[in-house]
Scaffold this motif. Sequence first.
Motif, PDB file in Angstrom:
ATOM      1  N   THR A 142      -7.079  -2.475   0.184  1.00 44.28           N
ATOM      2  CA  THR A 142      -8.107  -1.458   0.014  1.00 44.28           C
ATOM      3  C   THR A 142      -7.524  -0.251  -0.697  1.00 44.28           C
ATOM      4  O   THR A 142      -6.424   0.200  -0.374  1.00 44.28           O
ATOM      5  CB  THR A 142      -8.658  -1.008   1.384  1.00 44.28           C
ATOM      6  OG1 THR A 142      -9.219  -2.139   2.046  1.00 44.28           O
ATOM      7  CG2 THR A 142      -9.716   0.067   1.225  1.00 44.28           C
ATOM      8  N   ASN A 143      -8.283   0.288  -1.649  1.00 40.17           N
ATOM      9  CA  ASN A 143      -7.959   1.573  -2.255  1.00 40.17           C
ATOM     10  C   ASN A 143      -8.841   2.633  -1.618  1.00 40.17           C
ATOM     11  O   ASN A 143     -10.056   2.491  -1.561  1.00 40.17           O
ATOM     12  CB  ASN A 143      -8.206   1.534  -3.769  1.00 40.17           C
ATOM     13  CG  ASN A 143      -7.225   0.616  -4.472  1.00 40.17           C
ATOM     14  OD1 ASN A 143      -6.025   0.670  -4.233  1.00 40.17           O
ATOM     15  ND2 ASN A 143      -7.732  -0.227  -5.354  1.00 40.17           N
TER      16      ASN A 143
ATOM     17  N   TYR B 285      -1.818  -1.031  -3.783  1.00 40.17           N
ATOM     18  CA  TYR B 285      -3.026  -0.333  -3.362  1.00 40.17           C
ATOM     19  C   TYR B 285      -2.660   1.104  -2.980  1.00 40.17           C
ATOM     20  O   TYR B 285      -1.502   1.408  -2.707  1.00 40.17           O
ATOM     21  CB  TYR B 285      -3.657  -1.038  -2.158  1.00 40.17           C
ATOM     22  CG  TYR B 285      -4.028  -2.470  -2.425  1.00 40.17           C
ATOM     23  CD1 TYR B 285      -5.217  -2.804  -3.056  1.00 40.17           C
ATOM     24  CD2 TYR B 285      -3.178  -3.514  -2.035  1.00 40.17           C
ATOM     25  CE1 TYR B 285      -5.565  -4.129  -3.300  1.00 40.17           C
ATOM     26  CE2 TYR B 285      -3.515  -4.837  -2.273  1.00 40.17           C
ATOM     27  CZ  TYR B 285      -4.709  -5.139  -2.909  1.00 40.17           C
ATOM     28  OH  TYR B 285      -5.037  -6.439  -3.157  1.00 40.17           O
TER      29      TYR B 285
ATOM     30  N   GLN C 252      -5.014  -1.488  -8.499  1.00 36.31           N
ATOM     31  CA  GLN C 252      -4.962  -2.862  -8.027  1.00 36.31           C
ATOM     32  C   GLN C 252      -6.360  -3.269  -7.559  1.00 36.31           C
ATOM     33  O   GLN C 252      -6.973  -2.597  -6.724  1.00 36.31           O
ATOM     34  CB  GLN C 252      -3.955  -2.968  -6.883  1.00 36.31           C
ATOM     35  CG  GLN C 252      -3.966  -4.261  -6.102  1.00 36.31           C
ATOM     36  CD  GLN C 252      -3.562  -5.478  -6.911  1.00 36.31           C
ATOM     37  OE1 GLN C 252      -4.413  -6.085  -7.574  1.00 36.31           O
ATOM     38  NE2 GLN C 252      -2.285  -5.819  -6.866  1.00 36.31           N
ATOM     39  N   THR C 253      -6.875  -4.354  -8.111  1.00 35.96           N
ATOM     40  CA  THR C 253      -8.236  -4.783  -7.786  1.00 35.96           C
ATOM     41  C   THR C 253      -8.291  -6.174  -7.148  1.00 35.96           C
ATOM     42  O   THR C 253      -9.371  -6.671  -6.865  1.00 35.96           O
ATOM     43  CB  THR C 253      -9.108  -4.789  -9.055  1.00 35.96           C
ATOM     44  OG1 THR C 253      -8.526  -5.675 -10.020  1.00 35.96           O
ATOM     45  CG2 THR C 253      -9.214  -3.394  -9.639  1.00 35.96           C
ATOM     46  N   THR C 254      -7.131  -6.793  -6.911  1.00 32.83           N
ATOM     47  CA  THR C 254      -7.114  -8.119  -6.302  1.00 32.83           C
ATOM     48  C   THR C 254      -7.572  -8.041  -4.849  1.00 32.83           C
ATOM     49  O   THR C 254      -7.122  -7.159  -4.108  1.00 32.83           O
ATOM     50  CB  THR C 254      -5.690  -8.706  -6.346  1.00 32.83           C
ATOM     51  OG1 THR C 254      -5.244  -8.737  -7.704  1.00 32.83           O
ATOM     52  CG2 THR C 254      -5.665 -10.117  -5.780  1.00 32.83           C
ATOM     53  N   PRO C 255      -8.479  -8.919  -4.401  1.00 30.62           N
ATOM     54  CA  PRO C 255      -8.899  -8.906  -2.994  1.00 30.62           C
ATOM     55  C   PRO C 255      -7.705  -9.063  -2.055  1.00 30.62           C
ATOM     56  O   PRO C 255      -6.737  -9.749  -2.361  1.00 30.62           O
ATOM     57  CB  PRO C 255      -9.833 -10.116  -2.904  1.00 30.62           C
ATOM     58  CG  PRO C 255     -10.339 -10.307  -4.296  1.00 30.62           C
ATOM     59  CD  PRO C 255      -9.198  -9.927  -5.193  1.00 30.62           C
ATOM     60  N   GLY C 256      -7.784  -8.390  -0.915  1.00 31.42           N
ATOM     61  CA  GLY C 256      -6.704  -8.464   0.060  1.00 31.42           C
ATOM     62  C   GLY C 256      -6.195  -7.117   0.498  1.00 31.42           C
ATOM     63  O   GLY C 256      -5.447  -7.007   1.465  1.00 31.42           O
TER      64      GLY C 256
ATOM     65  N   THR D 266       0.849  -1.188   0.000  1.00 37.86           N
ATOM     66  CA  THR D 266       0.000   0.000   0.000  1.00 37.86           C
ATOM     67  C   THR D 266       0.884   1.238   0.000  1.00 37.86           C
ATOM     68  O   THR D 266       1.730   1.400   0.889  1.00 37.86           O
ATOM     69  CB  THR D 266      -0.925   0.033   1.228  1.00 37.86           C
ATOM     70  OG1 THR D 266      -1.784  -1.118   1.196  1.00 37.86           O
ATOM     71  CG2 THR D 266      -1.783   1.292   1.226  1.00 37.86           C
TER      72      THR D 266
END
Length: 249
Positions: A223-224, A190, A217-221, A170
């Motif tokens: 937050t944006n 993220y 980034q859209t992969t689960p795990g 992040t």
Amino acid sequence: KKTILTLVMSASIMFTMAADLYVNGSGNANTYPTIQGAVNASSSGDNIYVATVGTYSENVTITNKSLFIIAAVADEEFTLSGSFILNPGTGNEVTIIGLYNGNVTASGYGTVNLISSFISSISNTSGYLKMNVYDCEVTNSFSIDNGSVKGCTILGGLTINNDAGSTGDTIRIMGNHIEEGLTWQSSSAYFEICNNYIEKIMTTYGYARALYISTQQTTPGGTNLISNNTIIITSNQGSSSYFPYGIYF
């Protein structure tokens, strides 16, 4: 600023057997006339104190070392006419406090911390290297691939580039005054973009975006997050052929 400096200096005592080296023109023992000379003589974990009188005209390369490079006088800066070229290496950390005027380019692995400095330009060309920039003013180009930017004044815009080395991390952009816009181009990391003042003044024909998220980034795990920013875009052009956007996805 003083709190950050205290925390960093407290952390420095963790290096066992660390030596103090000095950059000045005194000619005394343990002093060097150039920053690069002190770097070459140092061991990983050492502290280098740079005199705040005069200008150091040199390019300084640091490779595979952990070093603190600090202005020798508290609340002052040392002046560099040149660049820091940094590649700390895996597990190593280079911290620079109180730099005035120089450019900073970082690549490879490790961590770079830039604190309480006035810097011409910053470039981080590796997502495997984290660059943390705190309480600095950056007057020209500023781009990173990983790390964090907090409490800075950025006059030439900020760009976050994509690099697979930052996948799942992040990148935090918080509490900054950013002129010329913030552009996010990373689909690996993220983002947390919070409490910033972001401004873009449109002076030429075409599209302009104050906060531009071109991919994410859209992969689960993770937050944006975009929260509590002041975002302003203005155009000094009257034609409807100009397209200003405050936030653009």
